[in-house]
Write a protein that holds these residues in place. Structure first.
Motif, PDB file in Angstrom:
ATOM      1  N   LEU A  22       0.831  -1.205   0.000  1.00  0.00           N
ATOM      2  CA  LEU A  22       0.000   0.000   0.000  1.00  0.00           C
ATOM      3  C   LEU A  22       0.869   1.259   0.000  1.00  0.00           C
ATOM      4  N   THR A  23       1.915   1.268   0.788  1.00  0.00           N
ATOM      5  CA  THR A  23       2.818   2.418   0.838  1.00  0.00           C
ATOM      6  C   THR A  23       3.477   2.632  -0.516  1.00  0.00           C
ATOM      7  N   GLU A  24       3.915   1.565  -1.164  1.00  0.00           N
ATOM      8  CA  GLU A  24       4.534   1.701  -2.488  1.00  0.00           C
ATOM      9  C   GLU A  24       3.545   2.284  -3.504  1.00  0.00           C
ATOM     10  N   ILE A  25       2.315   1.810  -3.483  1.00  0.00           N
ATOM     11  CA  ILE A  25       1.292   2.346  -4.388  1.00  0.00           C
ATOM     12  C   ILE A  25       1.069   3.835  -4.113  1.00  0.00           C
ATOM     13  N   ARG A  26       0.967   4.189  -2.839  1.00  0.00           N
ATOM     14  CA  ARG A  26       0.753   5.595  -2.480  1.00  0.00           C
ATOM     15  C   ARG A  26       1.942   6.468  -2.872  1.00  0.00           C
ATOM     16  N   MET A  27       3.149   5.992  -2.683  1.00  0.00           N
ATOM     17  CA  MET A  27       4.334   6.782  -3.030  1.00  0.00           C
ATOM     18  C   MET A  27       4.426   6.982  -4.548  1.00  0.00           C
ATOM     19  N   LYS A  28       4.129   5.961  -5.312  1.00  0.00           N
ATOM     20  CA  LYS A  28       4.139   6.110  -6.776  1.00  0.00           C
ATOM     21  C   LYS A  28       3.086   7.107  -7.233  1.00  0.00           C
ATOM     22  N   GLU A  29       1.921   7.076  -6.599  1.00  0.00           N
ATOM     23  CA  GLU A  29       0.879   8.039  -6.942  1.00  0.00           C
ATOM     24  C   GLU A  29       1.292   9.444  -6.509  1.00  0.00           C
ATOM     25  N   ALA A  30       1.918   9.582  -5.364  1.00  0.00           N
ATOM     26  CA  ALA A  30       2.415  10.891  -4.929  1.00  0.00           C
ATOM     27  C   ALA A  30       3.429  11.428  -5.925  1.00  0.00           C
ATOM     28  N   MET A  31       4.321  10.575  -6.392  1.00  0.00           N
ATOM     29  CA  MET A  31       5.320  10.993  -7.377  1.00  0.00           C
ATOM     30  C   MET A  31       4.636  11.480  -8.654  1.00  0.00           C
ATOM     31  N   ARG A  32       3.625  10.751  -9.095  1.00  0.00           N
ATOM     32  CA  ARG A  32       2.893  11.148 -10.302  1.00  0.00           C
ATOM     33  C   ARG A  32       2.188  12.481 -10.083  1.00  0.00           C
ATOM     34  N   LEU A  33       1.498  12.619  -8.970  1.00  0.00           N
ATOM     35  CA  LEU A  33       0.772  13.856  -8.695  1.00  0.00           C
ATOM     36  C   LEU A  33       1.715  15.052  -8.570  1.00  0.00           C
ATOM     37  N   LEU A  34       2.851  14.855  -7.959  1.00  0.00           N
ATOM     38  CA  LEU A  34       3.821  15.951  -7.814  1.00  0.00           C
ATOM     39  C   LEU A  34       4.394  16.374  -9.159  1.00  0.00           C
ATOM     40  N   SER A  35       4.609  15.433 -10.042  1.00  0.00           N
ATOM     41  CA  SER A  35       5.228  15.775 -11.323  1.00  0.00           C
ATOM     42  C   SER A  35       4.218  16.177 -12.393  1.00  0.00           C
ATOM     43  N   GLU A  36       2.955  15.773 -12.245  1.00  0.00           N
ATOM     44  CA  GLU A  36       1.988  16.011 -13.324  1.00  0.00           C
ATOM     45  C   GLU A  36       0.873  16.991 -12.982  1.00  0.00           C
ATOM     46  N   THR A  37       0.761  17.396 -11.711  1.00  0.00           N
ATOM     47  CA  THR A  37      -0.331  18.295 -11.322  1.00  0.00           C
ATOM     48  C   THR A  37       0.208  19.497 -10.552  1.00  0.00           C
ATOM     49  N   ASP A  38      -0.667  20.447 -10.340  1.00  0.00           N
ATOM     50  CA  ASP A  38      -0.357  21.592  -9.492  1.00  0.00           C
ATOM     51  C   ASP A  38      -0.972  21.440  -8.107  1.00  0.00           C
ATOM     52  N   ASP A  39      -1.438  20.243  -7.785  1.00  0.00           N
ATOM     53  CA  ASP A  39      -2.042  19.997  -6.473  1.00  0.00           C
ATOM     54  C   ASP A  39      -1.053  20.353  -5.370  1.00  0.00           C
ATOM     55  N   SER A  40      -1.573  20.960  -4.313  1.00  0.00           N
ATOM     56  CA  SER A  40      -0.729  21.269  -3.156  1.00  0.00           C
ATOM     57  C   SER A  40      -0.383  19.969  -2.432  1.00  0.00           C
ATOM     58  N   ILE A  41       0.607  20.043  -1.570  1.00  0.00           N
ATOM     59  CA  ILE A  41       0.975  18.881  -0.760  1.00  0.00           C
ATOM     60  C   ILE A  41      -0.226  18.457   0.086  1.00  0.00           C
ATOM     61  N   ASP A  42      -0.943  19.410   0.648  1.00  0.00           N
ATOM     62  CA  ASP A  42      -2.123  19.083   1.454  1.00  0.00           C
ATOM     63  C   ASP A  42      -3.173  18.339   0.624  1.00  0.00           C
ATOM     64  N   GLU A  43      -3.383  18.764  -0.613  1.00  0.00           N
ATOM     65  CA  GLU A  43      -4.343  18.082  -1.479  1.00  0.00           C
ATOM     66  C   GLU A  43      -3.879  16.659  -1.796  1.00  0.00           C
ATOM     67  N   ILE A  44      -2.589  16.504  -2.033  1.00  0.00           N
ATOM     68  CA  ILE A  44      -2.032  15.182  -2.317  1.00  0.00           C
ATOM     69  C   ILE A  44      -2.166  14.282  -1.095  1.00  0.00           C
ATOM     70  N   LEU A  45      -1.866  14.819   0.083  1.00  0.00           N
ATOM     71  CA  LEU A  45      -2.028  14.045   1.321  1.00  0.00           C
ATOM     72  C   LEU A  45      -3.463  13.553   1.466  1.00  0.00           C
ATOM     73  N   GLU A  46      -4.402  14.425   1.210  1.00  0.00           N
ATOM     74  CA  GLU A  46      -5.807  14.058   1.334  1.00  0.00           C
ATOM     75  C   GLU A  46      -6.184  12.981   0.323  1.00  0.00           C
ATOM     76  N   LYS A  47      -5.743  13.131  -0.908  1.00  0.00           N
ATOM     77  CA  LYS A  47      -6.046  12.138  -1.942  1.00  0.00           C
ATOM     78  C   LYS A  47      -5.473  10.763  -1.600  1.00  0.00           C
ATOM     79  N   LEU A  48      -4.340  10.748  -0.936  1.00  0.00           N
ATOM     80  CA  LEU A  48      -3.672   9.486  -0.613  1.00  0.00           C
ATOM     81  C   LEU A  48      -3.995   8.981   0.791  1.00  0.00           C
ATOM     82  N   CYS A  49      -4.922   9.672   1.459  1.00  0.00           N
ATOM     83  CA  CYS A  49      -5.395   9.266   2.795  1.00  0.00           C
ATOM     84  C   CYS A  49      -4.315   9.321   3.869  1.00  0.00           C
TER      85      CYS A  49
END
Length: 81
Positions: A22-49
């Motif tokens: 689960l952590t690996e899946i979440r980290m890969k999604e965080a990496m994608r969101l950080l590189s492909e979106t303008d979402d804030s860190i707080d928004e990314i945290l919320e999306k990844l629970c």
């Protein structure tokens, strides 16, 4: 299904701990969101629970070797360049 039962069965079937997967899946999604979106860190945290930003940052650094904002700057520049 209890958490301990699920965890035990998951490990029997895959040989891995479900929390590690689960952590690996979440980290890969965080990496994608950080590189492909303008979402804030707080928004990314919320999306990844994740509710604890310090815990998230520590996991992210362990997984990637860099802080989330450094990762974003590094990989955004590579995509633009």
């Amino acid at each position: 299904v209890s958490t301990s039962y699920f965890s035990r069965k998951f490990k029997e079937q895959t040989g891995e701990n479900y929390i590690d997967v689960l952590t690996e899946i979440r980290m890969k999604e965080a990496m994608r969101l950080l590189s492909e979106t303008d979402d804030s860190i707080d928004e990314i945290l919320e999306k990844l629970c994740y509710s604890d930003d310090k815990h998230f940052r520590n996991l992210f650094v362990s997984y990637t070797g860099m802080l989330p904002m450094v990762y974003r700057k590094t990989y955004r520049q590579k995509e633009k360049g």
